[in-house]
Design a protein around this motif. Structure first.
Motif, PDB file in Angstrom:
ATOM      1  N   HIS A 156      42.629  44.574  40.595  1.00  0.00           N
ATOM      2  CA  HIS A 156      43.111  43.987  39.587  1.00  0.00           C
ATOM      3  C   HIS A 156      43.229  44.861  38.280  1.00  0.00           C
ATOM      4  O   HIS A 156      42.316  45.576  38.109  1.00  0.00           O
ATOM      5  CB  HIS A 156      42.073  42.870  39.150  1.00  0.00           C
ATOM      6  CG  HIS A 156      41.980  41.899  40.261  1.00  0.00           C
ATOM      7  ND1 HIS A 156      40.722  41.902  41.233  1.00  0.00           N
ATOM      8  CD2 HIS A 156      42.485  40.825  40.666  1.00  0.00           C
ATOM      9  CE1 HIS A 156      40.720  41.013  42.040  1.00  0.00           C
ATOM     10  NE2 HIS A 156      42.048  40.344  41.773  1.00  0.00           N
ATOM     11  N   GLN A 157      44.415  44.750  37.591  1.00  0.00           N
ATOM     12  CA  GLN A 157      44.660  45.798  36.314  1.00  0.00           C
ATOM     13  C   GLN A 157      44.520  44.939  34.900  1.00  0.00           C
ATOM     14  O   GLN A 157      44.604  45.609  34.107  1.00  0.00           O
ATOM     15  CB  GLN A 157      46.209  46.085  36.831  1.00  0.00           C
ATOM     16  CG  GLN A 157      46.578  46.673  37.621  1.00  0.00           C
ATOM     17  CD  GLN A 157      45.641  47.857  38.019  1.00  0.00           C
ATOM     18  OE1 GLN A 157      45.505  48.769  36.918  1.00  0.00           O
ATOM     19  NE2 GLN A 157      45.074  48.214  39.137  1.00  0.00           N
ATOM     20  N   SER A 158      43.920  43.683  35.217  1.00  0.00           N
ATOM     21  CA  SER A 158      43.305  43.003  33.880  1.00  0.00           C
ATOM     22  C   SER A 158      42.219  42.156  34.283  1.00  0.00           C
ATOM     23  O   SER A 158      42.082  41.819  35.364  1.00  0.00           O
ATOM     24  CB  SER A 158      44.483  42.222  33.248  1.00  0.00           C
ATOM     25  OG  SER A 158      44.842  41.195  34.237  1.00  0.00           O
ATOM     26  N   ALA A 159      41.400  42.041  33.106  1.00  0.00           N
ATOM     27  CA  ALA A 159      40.368  41.313  33.147  1.00  0.00           C
ATOM     28  C   ALA A 159      40.583  39.664  33.425  1.00  0.00           C
ATOM     29  O   ALA A 159      40.090  38.994  34.337  1.00  0.00           O
ATOM     30  CB  ALA A 159      39.636  41.165  31.811  1.00  0.00           C
ATOM     31  N   ALA A 160      41.600  39.385  33.100  1.00  0.00           N
ATOM     32  CA  ALA A 160      42.158  37.885  32.981  1.00  0.00           C
ATOM     33  C   ALA A 160      42.701  37.608  34.753  1.00  0.00           C
ATOM     34  O   ALA A 160      42.295  36.791  35.320  1.00  0.00           O
ATOM     35  CB  ALA A 160      43.470  37.583  32.545  1.00  0.00           C
ATOM     36  N   ALA A 161      43.159  38.786  35.557  1.00  0.00           N
ATOM     37  CA  ALA A 161      43.351  38.571  36.830  1.00  0.00           C
ATOM     38  C   ALA A 161      42.210  38.861  37.597  1.00  0.00           C
ATOM     39  O   ALA A 161      42.082  38.025  38.702  1.00  0.00           O
ATOM     40  CB  ALA A 161      44.447  39.814  37.095  1.00  0.00           C
ATOM     41  N   TYR A 162      41.167  39.514  37.337  1.00  0.00           N
ATOM     42  CA  TYR A 162      40.083  39.681  38.094  1.00  0.00           C
ATOM     43  C   TYR A 162      39.323  38.490  37.865  1.00  0.00           C
ATOM     44  O   TYR A 162      38.746  37.999  38.576  1.00  0.00           O
ATOM     45  CB  TYR A 162      39.062  40.767  37.144  1.00  0.00           C
ATOM     46  CG  TYR A 162      37.893  41.101  38.078  1.00  0.00           C
ATOM     47  CD1 TYR A 162      37.761  41.611  39.350  1.00  0.00           C
ATOM     48  CD2 TYR A 162      36.709  40.786  37.386  1.00  0.00           C
ATOM     49  CE1 TYR A 162      36.494  41.638  39.861  1.00  0.00           C
ATOM     50  CE2 TYR A 162      35.506  40.840  37.990  1.00  0.00           C
ATOM     51  CZ  TYR A 162      35.324  41.299  39.308  1.00  0.00           C
ATOM     52  OH  TYR A 162      34.187  41.489  39.712  1.00  0.00           O
ATOM     53  N   LYS A 163      39.434  37.706  36.838  1.00  0.00           N
ATOM     54  CA  LYS A 163      38.365  36.361  36.578  1.00  0.00           C
ATOM     55  C   LYS A 163      39.140  35.564  37.416  1.00  0.00           C
ATOM     56  O   LYS A 163      38.251  34.546  37.816  1.00  0.00           O
ATOM     57  CB  LYS A 163      38.455  36.127  34.955  1.00  0.00           C
ATOM     58  CG  LYS A 163      37.423  37.092  34.151  1.00  0.00           C
ATOM     59  CD  LYS A 163      37.508  36.405  32.791  1.00  0.00           C
ATOM     60  CE  LYS A 163      36.551  37.395  31.838  1.00  0.00           C
ATOM     61  NZ  LYS A 163      36.432  36.830  30.498  1.00  0.00           N
ATOM     62  N   ALA A 164      40.377  35.434  37.552  1.00  0.00           N
ATOM     63  CA  ALA A 164      40.927  34.114  38.159  1.00  0.00           C
ATOM     64  C   ALA A 164      41.010  34.339  39.682  1.00  0.00           C
ATOM     65  O   ALA A 164      41.424  33.508  40.405  1.00  0.00           O
ATOM     66  CB  ALA A 164      42.561  34.360  37.659  1.00  0.00           C
ATOM     67  N   SER A 165      40.377  35.606  40.224  1.00  0.00           N
ATOM     68  CA  SER A 165      40.448  35.868  41.686  1.00  0.00           C
ATOM     69  C   SER A 165      39.654  34.865  42.520  1.00  0.00           C
ATOM     70  O   SER A 165      38.466  34.482  41.958  1.00  0.00           O
ATOM     71  CB  SER A 165      40.149  37.447  41.784  1.00  0.00           C
ATOM     72  OG  SER A 165      39.963  37.485  43.253  1.00  0.00           O
ATOM     73  N   LYS A 166      40.184  34.347  43.590  1.00  0.00           N
ATOM     74  CA  LYS A 166      39.275  33.530  44.471  1.00  0.00           C
ATOM     75  C   LYS A 166      39.341  34.201  45.786  1.00  0.00           C
ATOM     76  O   LYS A 166      39.085  33.328  46.863  1.00  0.00           O
ATOM     77  CB  LYS A 166      39.974  32.079  44.482  1.00  0.00           C
ATOM     78  CG  LYS A 166      40.160  31.481  42.881  1.00  0.00           C
ATOM     79  CD  LYS A 166      39.074  31.109  42.366  1.00  0.00           C
ATOM     80  CE  LYS A 166      39.224  30.516  41.152  1.00  0.00           C
ATOM     81  NZ  LYS A 166      37.847  30.141  40.301  1.00  0.00           N
ATOM     82  N   GLY A 167      39.422  35.380  45.821  1.00  0.00           N
ATOM     83  CA  GLY A 167      39.563  36.148  47.228  1.00  0.00           C
ATOM     84  C   GLY A 167      38.121  35.947  47.957  1.00  0.00           C
ATOM     85  O   GLY A 167      37.179  35.685  47.408  1.00  0.00           O
ATOM     86  N   ALA A 168      38.336  36.152  49.048  1.00  0.00           N
ATOM     87  CA  ALA A 168      37.263  36.066  50.253  1.00  0.00           C
ATOM     88  C   ALA A 168      36.147  37.061  49.837  1.00  0.00           C
ATOM     89  O   ALA A 168      36.451  38.246  49.167  1.00  0.00           O
ATOM     90  CB  ALA A 168      37.521  36.468  51.485  1.00  0.00           C
ATOM     91  N   SER A 169      34.810  36.951  50.182  1.00  0.00           N
ATOM     92  CA  SER A 169      33.664  37.790  49.933  1.00  0.00           C
ATOM     93  C   SER A 169      33.824  39.299  50.200  1.00  0.00           C
ATOM     94  O   SER A 169      33.532  40.133  49.547  1.00  0.00           O
ATOM     95  CB  SER A 169      32.337  37.362  50.399  1.00  0.00           C
ATOM     96  OG  SER A 169      32.066  35.953  49.774  1.00  0.00           O
ATOM     97  N   LEU A 170      34.498  39.632  51.552  1.00  0.00           N
ATOM     98  CA  LEU A 170      34.503  40.906  51.963  1.00  0.00           C
ATOM     99  C   LEU A 170      35.560  41.780  51.046  1.00  0.00           C
ATOM    100  O   LEU A 170      35.402  42.856  50.834  1.00  0.00           O
ATOM    101  CB  LEU A 170      35.105  40.784  53.277  1.00  0.00           C
ATOM    102  CG  LEU A 170      34.855  42.389  53.992  1.00  0.00           C
ATOM    103  CD1 LEU A 170      33.429  42.687  54.381  1.00  0.00           C
ATOM    104  CD2 LEU A 170      35.724  42.560  55.132  1.00  0.00           C
ATOM    105  N   ASN A 171      36.537  40.888  50.632  1.00  0.00           N
ATOM    106  CA  ASN A 171      37.518  41.769  49.624  1.00  0.00           C
ATOM    107  C   ASN A 171      36.634  42.246  48.325  1.00  0.00           C
ATOM    108  O   ASN A 171      37.128  43.256  47.890  1.00  0.00           O
ATOM    109  CB  ASN A 171      38.652  40.753  49.164  1.00  0.00           C
ATOM    110  CG  ASN A 171      39.623  40.515  50.179  1.00  0.00           C
ATOM    111  OD1 ASN A 171      39.538  41.252  51.325  1.00  0.00           O
ATOM    112  ND2 ASN A 171      40.676  39.891  49.865  1.00  0.00           N
TER     113      ASN A 171
END
Length: 215
Positions: A156-171
């Motif tokens: 993720h290249q922004s805090a907003a993108a990181y916070k919005a992530s719902k990816g699987a735990s291994l990721n």
């Protein structure tokens, strides 16, 4: 008479003892103890560093709709109620406001040595065996899959993108945890991170070998 650090610790322990997402009192206490060790080695102000460790997760944005302002506000409220000086409050609130990882492409540089000690301690507790356990504990809490082979990790290249992530735990290992070793602030933190990082690499390799057993 209990010191300011002792009074704040008692309050935080009572507040977070039963928390189950991996951000509980035991996490905070480990960060506190690691901070004490790092601060002693690095020559930091122990009271400021310890207070920062104790309140660093007082209101994590992950549990407050992504709002970064709640943690610093709650930390200031608690410290003021316990009679901390204005200088101490300002120093600790700055730590709380800056400590969180906000994405692979986002710089979250600590402005003080005390903050660097707390950030290193918090990151150390996010890696190694405890870090593995906490990653999956939070993933379960947040309703995330263990692993989705069809969903690649995202840096993720922004805090907003990181916070919005719902990816699987291994990721999360690729998106954050594997990055932390090289983002330690202090020589002490860097040295302590090495073995924990190697453990995670071995764990993920074993996880993927077992996941792909049919292949």
């Amino acid at each position: 008479m209990p010191t300011l650090v002792d009074r704040v610790a008692a309050h935080i322990k009572a507040r977070f003892l039963a928390e189950s997402s991996g951000h509980d009192w035991h996490h905070i206490n480990r960060v506190w103890q690691l901070t004490r060790r790092i601060a002693a080695q690095e020559g930091a102000d122990s009271e400021i560093a310890e207070l920062g460790a104790l309140v660093h997760d007082i209101a994590d944005w992950k549990f407050h709709g992504g709002d970064d302002s709640v943690g610093p506000r709650e930390a200031e409220k608690l410290l003021r109620s316990e009679g901390a000086s204005e200088a101490a409050i300002a120093a600790v609130v700055d730590i709380v406001a800056t400590i969180s990882f906000k994405g692979a492409g986002v710089v979250t540089a600590m402005r003080t040595l005390e903050g660097q000690c707390v950030q290193d301690a918090d990151r150390l507790d996010a890696i190694g065996a405890i870090g593995v356990a906490r990653c999956f504990a939070y993933g379960g809490h947040a309703g995330r899959l263990l692993h989705d082979p069809d969903e690649p990790p995202v840096l993720h290249q922004s805090a907003a993108a990181y916070k919005a992530s719902k990816g699987a735990s291994l990721n999360h290992f690729y998106e954050k945890l594997f990055l932390l070793k090289d983002r330690m602030n202090t020589p002490t933190g860097r040295a302590m991170a090495e073995q924990r990082h190697r453990f995670m690499e071995e764990f993920v390799a074993q996880f993927l070998a077992e996941w792909n057993v049919a292949g």
